[in-house]
Write an enzyme that holds these catalytic residues in place. Sequence first.
Site, PDB file in Angstrom:
ATOM      1  N   GLU A  51      86.432  55.666 -19.243  1.00 44.14           N
ATOM      2  CA  GLU A  51      86.224  54.379 -18.282  1.00 44.14           C
ATOM      3  C   GLU A  51      84.909  54.749 -17.505  1.00 44.14           C
ATOM      4  OE1 GLU A  51      88.763  51.862 -15.104  1.00 44.14           O
ATOM      5  OE2 GLU A  51      89.433  53.928 -15.726  1.00 44.14           O
ATOM      6  N   LYS A 123      88.145  44.624 -18.430  1.00 44.41           N
ATOM      7  CA  LYS A 123      89.553  45.162 -18.021  1.00 44.41           C
ATOM      8  C   LYS A 123      90.152  44.221 -17.424  1.00 44.41           C
ATOM      9  CE  LYS A 123      91.582  49.115 -15.258  1.00 44.41           C
ATOM     10  NZ  LYS A 123      91.122  50.312 -14.607  1.00 44.41           N
ATOM     11  N   CYS A 156      92.368  52.323 -19.167  1.00 48.21           N
ATOM     12  CA  CYS A 156      93.270  53.014 -18.142  1.00 48.21           C
ATOM     13  C   CYS A 156      94.556  52.251 -17.790  1.00 48.21           C
ATOM     14  CB  CYS A 156      92.186  53.352 -16.789  1.00 48.21           C
ATOM     15  SG  CYS A 156      93.032  54.698 -15.880  1.00 48.21           S
TER      16      CYS A 156
END
Length: 288
Positions: A51, A123, A156
Amino acid sequence: MGSTSRTSSAFTIACAQTNPVLGDIDANIDITELAIRDAATRGAQLVVLPECASGGWAFLDRGESESAAQPLNGGKTILAWSALAKELNIWVCGGFGESTADGGLYNSAVLLGPEGPVSLYRKVHLWNTEFLAFDPGNLGFPVVDTPFGRVGMLICYDAWIPESFRSLAVQGADLALAPSDWVPNPHQQEDMPPLAHIVVSAGAHSNQMYVAAASRYGTERGQEFIGQSAIVNHTGWPLATAGDGNEVIFAEIDPRGTRESRRNDPFNRPLWDRRLDQYTLSDLDTDV
């Protein structure tokens, strides 16, 4: 962006751990290039980076985030990764800070083939102080056809939200790529695997898909990152795991296994055994 036809077969995937320099795009291009070349030299056909591998993660506000962000089209990092994918005839997935023409700032991941970008993910579930630096993702969970099967991405903390994996699974994803920046868990037990491994293994098992999660290492503005990248098979068992430093892990996977498992396992069919009429899908009760 486009897609290529699917010709499912076994292939080698790698997760490369890097330690980005906060805000330094050029330095991070060099760092990720070394990791990509190393993985490709050792046989990787698809390389997953962490990330925010392009510019680091611990931004204090939108101003800092914007200074290290770049557009998908024409951004220095994307151009560099694309050139490597073409030169080495491989695929690359990595996290980057994305800026858009309308002023958006996203914690994003891109999937690149030898011909350039194939898919973009932003995200959806922001963690902790990320709201100060990024906008919540607005593209959902795209899944695309590739030579490696149907592939989707998450980033994540998305893995902690079960709907992330499930959103990919119901679109027929064989493989989830998960650029990550995993941090220490204050409740981690020394005699247990990292909680992140348990989370991605559960996502893989309950959705019958492979998961490749590349996590960064190092410390940034006092925030420690644990590395511990993991590649997990479609039954939820780890194929390869990393330590807490500069490392690349590899595994051979065959996306046909996901489809065979979903179709032929008489005991474990979580996608087909769902009872949608029995679920409460409304917003969280404020008293919970």
